[in-house]
Design a protein around this motif. Structure first.
Motif, PDB file in Angstrom:
ATOM      1  N   MET B   1       0.844  -1.194   0.000  1.00 55.99           N
ATOM      2  CA  MET B   1       0.000   0.000   0.000  1.00 55.99           C
ATOM      3  C   MET B   1       0.882   1.248   0.000  1.00 55.99           C
ATOM      4  N   GLN B   2       0.485   2.225  -0.809  1.00 53.44           N
ATOM      5  CA  GLN B   2       1.311   3.431  -0.896  1.00 53.44           C
ATOM      6  C   GLN B   2       0.628   4.630  -0.234  1.00 53.44           C
ATOM      7  N   PHE B   3       1.444   5.447   0.424  1.00 53.93           N
ATOM      8  CA  PHE B   3       0.922   6.636   1.093  1.00 53.93           C
ATOM      9  C   PHE B   3       1.664   7.875   0.617  1.00 53.93           C
ATOM     10  N   ASP B   4       0.907   8.947   0.440  1.00 62.65           N
ATOM     11  CA  ASP B   4       1.512  10.259   0.181  1.00 62.65           C
ATOM     12  C   ASP B   4       1.791  10.909   1.522  1.00 62.65           C
ATOM     13  N   VAL B   5       3.007  11.379   1.703  1.00 60.04           N
ATOM     14  CA  VAL B   5       3.431  11.850   3.016  1.00 60.04           C
ATOM     15  C   VAL B   5       3.864  13.315   2.967  1.00 60.04           C
ATOM     16  N   LEU B   6       3.505  14.052   4.011  1.00 58.15           N
ATOM     17  CA  LEU B   6       4.054  15.391   4.222  1.00 58.15           C
ATOM     18  C   LEU B   6       4.691  15.432   5.598  1.00 58.15           C
ATOM     19  N   ILE B   7       5.969  15.725   5.644  1.00 58.20           N
ATOM     20  CA  ILE B   7       6.661  15.868   6.925  1.00 58.20           C
ATOM     21  C   ILE B   7       6.993  17.347   7.092  1.00 58.20           C
ATOM     22  N   GLU B   8       6.440  17.956   8.127  1.00 61.96           N
ATOM     23  CA  GLU B   8       6.749  19.358   8.393  1.00 61.96           C
ATOM     24  C   GLU B   8       7.789  19.422   9.502  1.00 61.96           C
ATOM     25  N   VAL B   9       8.959  19.928   9.170  1.00 60.59           N
ATOM     26  CA  VAL B   9      10.044  20.057  10.150  1.00 60.59           C
ATOM     27  C   VAL B   9      10.091  21.513  10.571  1.00 60.59           C
ATOM     28  N   ARG B  10       9.931  21.787  11.866  1.00 59.44           N
ATOM     29  CA  ARG B  10       9.906  23.192  12.296  1.00 59.44           C
ATOM     30  C   ARG B  10      10.797  23.401  13.516  1.00 59.44           C
ATOM     31  N   PRO B  11      11.288  24.623  13.663  1.00 61.24           N
ATOM     32  CA  PRO B  11      12.121  24.915  14.831  1.00 61.24           C
ATOM     33  C   PRO B  11      11.290  24.727  16.096  1.00 61.24           C
ATOM     34  N   ARG B  12      11.848  24.082  17.126  1.00 58.73           N
ATOM     35  CA  ARG B  12      11.114  23.887  18.385  1.00 58.73           C
ATOM     36  C   ARG B  12      10.792  25.223  19.010  1.00 58.73           C
ATOM     37  N   GLN B  13       9.727  25.225  19.816  1.00 65.01           N
ATOM     38  CA  GLN B  13       9.330  26.446  20.529  1.00 65.01           C
ATOM     39  C   GLN B  13      10.491  26.949  21.372  1.00 65.01           C
ATOM     40  N   GLY B  14      10.765  28.241  21.304  1.00 62.38           N
ATOM     41  CA  GLY B  14      11.837  28.814  22.124  1.00 62.38           C
ATOM     42  C   GLY B  14      13.180  28.842  21.428  1.00 62.38           C
ATOM     43  N   ILE B  15      13.302  28.057  20.344  1.00 62.78           N
ATOM     44  CA  ILE B  15      14.549  28.047  19.584  1.00 62.78           C
ATOM     45  C   ILE B  15      14.505  29.207  18.590  1.00 62.78           C
ATOM     46  N   SER B  16      15.588  29.961  18.496  1.00 59.81           N
ATOM     47  CA  SER B  16      15.538  31.142  17.628  1.00 59.81           C
ATOM     48  C   SER B  16      15.514  30.734  16.155  1.00 59.81           C
ATOM     49  N   ASP B  17      14.845  31.540  15.343  1.00 58.43           N
ATOM     50  CA  ASP B  17      14.658  31.228  13.925  1.00 58.43           C
ATOM     51  C   ASP B  17      14.996  32.498  13.140  1.00 58.43           C
ATOM     52  N   PRO B  18      16.272  32.689  12.826  1.00 57.38           N
ATOM     53  CA  PRO B  18      16.711  33.947  12.201  1.00 57.38           C
ATOM     54  C   PRO B  18      16.008  34.229  10.872  1.00 57.38           C
ATOM     55  N   GLU B  19      15.736  33.182  10.083  1.00 58.86           N
ATOM     56  CA  GLU B  19      15.092  33.400   8.785  1.00 58.86           C
ATOM     57  C   GLU B  19      13.669  33.953   8.991  1.00 58.86           C
ATOM     58  N   GLY B  20      12.932  33.331   9.891  1.00 58.76           N
ATOM     59  CA  GLY B  20      11.576  33.798  10.193  1.00 58.76           C
ATOM     60  C   GLY B  20      11.588  35.209  10.762  1.00 58.76           C
ATOM     61  N   ALA B  21      12.534  35.478  11.667  1.00 59.68           N
ATOM     62  CA  ALA B  21      12.617  36.800  12.302  1.00 59.68           C
ATOM     63  C   ALA B  21      12.914  37.874  11.255  1.00 59.68           C
ATOM     64  N   THR B  22      13.778  37.566  10.303  1.00 54.57           N
ATOM     65  CA  THR B  22      14.125  38.532   9.254  1.00 54.57           C
ATOM     66  C   THR B  22      12.921  38.834   8.373  1.00 54.57           C
ATOM     67  N   ILE B  23      12.184  37.787   7.990  1.00 55.59           N
ATOM     68  CA  ILE B  23      10.966  37.998   7.188  1.00 55.59           C
ATOM     69  C   ILE B  23       9.991  38.872   7.962  1.00 55.59           C
ATOM     70  N   GLU B  24       9.751  38.516   9.232  1.00 56.12           N
ATOM     71  CA  GLU B  24       8.775  39.263  10.041  1.00 56.12           C
ATOM     72  C   GLU B  24       9.145  40.734  10.170  1.00 56.12           C
TER      73      GLU B  24
END
Lengths: 86, 86
Positions: B1-24
Motif C-alpha cells: 500500500m502506498q501513502f503520500d506523506v508530508l513531513i513538516e520540520v519546524r524549529p522547536r518552541q523557544g529556539i531562535s529562527d533567524p530566517e523567520g525573524a528577518t521575514i517578520e
C-alpha cells in the motif's frame, strides 16, 4: 480576526530538487526501502490579522508571489484556519 | 500500500529562527501589516510503500528522528494519506 497560516513552498513539477534527490538516493543504504519521490520545500508558519478569510488569503497570495517564493521554480500552497479565541 | 506523506520540520518552541525573524521584521516596510509569528521550517514530501498506515508511520518517525531532523532544535509533524489507485 486572526488566522493561523501554513504556507508550503515546493519546487514546481519538473524542476530539479537536489536536496530531495540526495535524500532519496541515500535512504536504501541507510535501511529505509520503499520511500520514493522525495521533494524538499519550505514550510512557513505565521499569524495574520485581517477582516475575513478572503482578505487574508489575498494578502498571503500577493506576499507569496512577491517575496516568499520564486514563481519561476516554486509553487506555494496556502492553508489557514481562524485562531481560537483565548 | 502506498501513502503520500508530508513531513513538516519546524524549529522547536523557544529556539531562535533567524530566517523567520528577518521575514517578520521586513514585512511592515514592504507594506504587509498584521503578519506576525513567522517561523520557517521544511516541508518534505514523499511516497512510502508499507503494509499499513501504522507501519508507515513508525518507519517515518524513525527516519525523522535519525536523519531528517535535529531533535535538539527541531520538531517533526507527519501527515499522510493513502494514495488513490490509478
Amino acid at each position: 480576526m486572526q488566522f493561523d497560516v501554513l504556507i508550503e513552498v515546493r519546487p514546481r513539477q519538473g524542476i530539479s530538487d537536489p536536496e530531495g534527490a540526495t535524500i532519496e538516493r541515500s535512504l536504501p543504504t541507510l535501511g529505509y526501502d520503499g520511500v520514493t519521490s522525495v521533494r524538499v520545500g519550505k514550510a512557513i508558519r505565521c499569524t495574520i490579522e485581517a477582516e475575513d478569510e478572503a482578505l487574508a488569503h489575498a494578502e498571503l497570495e500577493d506576499l507569496c508571489a512577491r517575496f516568499l517564493t520564486n514563481p519561476v521554480i516554486e509553487d506555494a500552497a496556502i492553508s489557514m484556519q481562524p485562531q481560537v479565541e483565548r
